[in-house]
Design a protein around this motif. Structure first.
Motif, short mmCIF file in Angstrom:
data_model
loop_
_atom_site.label_atom_id
_atom_site.label_comp_id
_atom_site.label_asym_id
_atom_site.label_seq_id
_atom_site.Cartn_x
_atom_site.Cartn_y
_atom_site.Cartn_z
N ALA A 92 9.88 4.08 3.95
CA ALA A 92 10.39 5.37 3.47
C ALA A 92 9.22 6.34 3.41
O ALA A 92 8.37 6.22 2.52
N PRO A 93 9.12 7.27 4.35
CA PRO A 93 7.97 8.18 4.39
C PRO A 93 7.74 8.94 3.09
O PRO A 93 6.60 9.27 2.75
N GLU A 94 8.82 9.22 2.35
CA GLU A 94 8.65 9.99 1.11
C GLU A 94 7.93 9.22 0.01
O GLU A 94 7.52 9.80 -1.01
N LEU A 95 7.74 7.90 0.20
CA LEU A 95 6.99 7.11 -0.77
C LEU A 95 5.49 7.12 -0.49
O LEU A 95 4.73 6.45 -1.19
N ASN A 96 5.06 7.86 0.52
CA ASN A 96 3.63 8.05 0.78
C ASN A 96 3.12 9.23 -0.05
O ASN A 96 3.55 10.37 0.17
N PRO A 97 2.21 9.00 -1.00
CA PRO A 97 1.75 10.12 -1.83
C PRO A 97 0.78 11.06 -1.13
O PRO A 97 0.58 12.18 -1.59
N GLY A 98 0.17 10.63 -0.03
CA GLY A 98 -0.84 11.46 0.60
C GLY A 98 -2.00 11.66 -0.36
O GLY A 98 -2.52 10.70 -0.92
N THR A 99 -2.37 12.92 -0.62
CA THR A 99 -3.46 13.22 -1.56
C THR A 99 -2.92 13.63 -2.92
O THR A 99 -3.70 14.00 -3.81
N ARG A 100 -1.62 13.57 -3.11
CA ARG A 100 -1.03 13.99 -4.38
C ARG A 100 -1.30 12.97 -5.49
O ARG A 100 -1.69 11.83 -5.23
N GLY A 101 -1.04 13.37 -6.69
CA GLY A 101 -1.15 12.46 -7.81
C GLY A 101 -0.07 11.39 -7.73
O GLY A 101 1.06 11.68 -7.34
N VAL A 102 -0.42 10.17 -8.10
CA VAL A 102 0.56 9.08 -8.05
C VAL A 102 0.31 8.15 -9.23
O VAL A 102 -0.83 7.91 -9.64
N ARG A 103 1.40 7.66 -9.82
CA ARG A 103 1.34 6.68 -10.90
C ARG A 103 2.25 5.51 -10.51
O ARG A 103 3.37 5.72 -10.06
N PHE A 104 1.78 4.31 -10.71
CA PHE A 104 2.59 3.14 -10.38
C PHE A 104 2.16 1.98 -11.27
O PHE A 104 1.03 1.94 -11.78
N GLY A 105 3.09 1.04 -11.48
CA GLY A 105 2.74 -0.08 -12.34
C GLY A 105 3.92 -0.97 -12.62
O GLY A 105 4.96 -0.90 -11.95
N ALA A 106 3.77 -1.83 -13.62
CA ALA A 106 4.81 -2.80 -13.97
C ALA A 106 4.46 -3.44 -15.29
O ALA A 106 3.32 -3.37 -15.77
N SER A 107 5.44 -4.10 -15.90
CA SER A 107 5.20 -4.96 -17.05
C SER A 107 5.10 -6.39 -16.54
O SER A 107 5.93 -6.81 -15.73
N VAL A 108 4.08 -7.12 -16.99
CA VAL A 108 3.85 -8.47 -16.50
C VAL A 108 3.79 -9.45 -17.66
O VAL A 108 3.37 -9.11 -18.77
N LEU A 109 4.22 -10.67 -17.40
CA LEU A 109 4.03 -11.79 -18.33
C LEU A 109 3.47 -12.94 -17.52
O LEU A 109 4.13 -13.47 -16.63
N MET A 110 2.23 -13.30 -17.81
CA MET A 110 1.53 -14.37 -17.11
C MET A 110 0.86 -15.29 -18.12
O MET A 110 0.53 -14.88 -19.23
N THR A 111 0.66 -16.54 -17.71
CA THR A 111 -0.14 -17.48 -18.48
C THR A 111 -1.39 -17.81 -17.68
O THR A 111 -1.52 -17.42 -16.51
N ALA A 112 -2.30 -18.56 -18.30
CA ALA A 112 -3.52 -18.96 -17.59
C ALA A 112 -3.19 -19.77 -16.35
O ALA A 112 -3.90 -19.70 -15.33
N ALA A 113 -2.08 -20.52 -16.40
CA ALA A 113 -1.69 -21.34 -15.24
C ALA A 113 -1.19 -20.49 -14.08
O ALA A 113 -1.10 -20.98 -12.95
N ASP A 114 -0.84 -19.23 -14.34
CA ASP A 114 -0.33 -18.34 -13.28
C ASP A 114 -1.44 -17.61 -12.53
O ASP A 114 -1.18 -16.96 -11.52
N THR A 115 -2.67 -17.67 -13.00
CA THR A 115 -3.75 -16.93 -12.37
C THR A 115 -4.24 -17.63 -11.11
O THR A 115 -4.06 -18.84 -10.93
N GLY A 116 -4.86 -16.87 -10.24
CA GLY A 116 -5.38 -17.41 -8.99
C GLY A 116 -6.23 -16.38 -8.29
O GLY A 116 -6.49 -15.28 -8.83
N ASP A 117 -6.67 -16.69 -7.08
CA ASP A 117 -7.53 -15.77 -6.34
C ASP A 117 -6.81 -14.46 -6.00
O ASP A 117 -7.43 -13.42 -5.92
#
Length: 233
Positions: A92-117
């Motif tokens: 979707a070309p409209e999801l390209n911010p170019g040089t404009r301001g952009v904010r993105f993220g998520a809520s995560v729930l992880m344990t030590a066993a979920d970590t990796g490279d």
């Protein structure tokens, strides 16, 4: 750099990123999308506007979170034929911010066993092969989240020196505004780096959640995800 100067620069970045950016007059309209996973039983996962569906590639699970739902990705696996699961949109070309301001993220729930490279949470594009990118990841055994913006030649990364792989929900947010790239954890800005304001993030790749692909070494995310968002000013 002295400690006083570093504090001043970090504070300047906070003030800049806290300001509400406006789209340039006559430029592309602002855009905002969010995925809550509360309607997953309808098939594809659709953002709250209903315009940008994501399809699961692999067997994705959904679990209760309060009165809603969250996505649960496969546990960390390092041997044999490991399960690989991502959510993927369509280009979707409209999801390209170019040089404009952009904010993105998520809520995560992880344990030590979920970590990796590698554990890619949200991304669009790649940091190699001359393709630009924006990405949120939680890489390394220390469970430290980071935000990435990649031009065709250079990778810029803001790393939060806090462990979010502690079995609790954490809200992660990346901010790119002008010459600043910053990361926020649970509403507090944790790091900021500078980058040329001319860096333009434009690519033909779709939005992906949970990994960069379903091939081997796909930087698979392990854990639960909710409230994924992308906002372009």
């Amino acid at each position: 750099m002295t400690r006083r100067l570093a504090v001043l620069l970090f504070g300047a970045a906070s003030l800049l990123l806290a300001a509400s950016a406006q789209p340039a007059q006559g430029g592309p309209p602002a855009l905002s999308l969010r995925y809550t996973f509360d309607g997953w039983w309808h098939g594809s996962v659709t953002d709250v506007t209903g315009r940008y569906p994501l399809q699961a590639r692999g067997d994705l699970e959904y679990v209760r979170r309060g009165e809603g739902w969250a996505a649960r990705f496969p546990p960390r696996c390092t041997e044999g034929d490991c399960p690989r699961v991502i959510l993927e949109g369509t280009p979707a070309p409209e999801l390209n911010p170019g040089t404009r301001g952009v904010r993105f993220g998520a809520s995560v729930l992880m344990t030590a066993a979920d970590t990796g490279d590698g554990a890619n949470v949200v991304q669009k594009g790649f940091s190699t092969g001359g393709v630009t990118q924006l990405k949120l990841q939680v890489d390394g055994r220390a469970g430290q989240p980071s935000c990435v913006v990649a031009s065709k030649t250079t990778i810029y990364r803001a790393v939060a020196r806090v462990n979010v792989a502690d079995g609790r929900w954490h809200a992660l947010a990346c901010f790119r505004s002008g010459r600043w790239l910053a990361i926020e954890v649970d509403g507090t800005q944790r790091a900021a780096v500078t980058m040329p304001p001319s860096v333009s993030i434009v690519n033909s790749e779709p939005l992906r959640i949970g990994g960069k692909s379903v091939s081997v070494d796909n930087d698979q995310y392990a854990g639960q995800l909710d409230d994924v968002f992308l906002t372009i000013d």
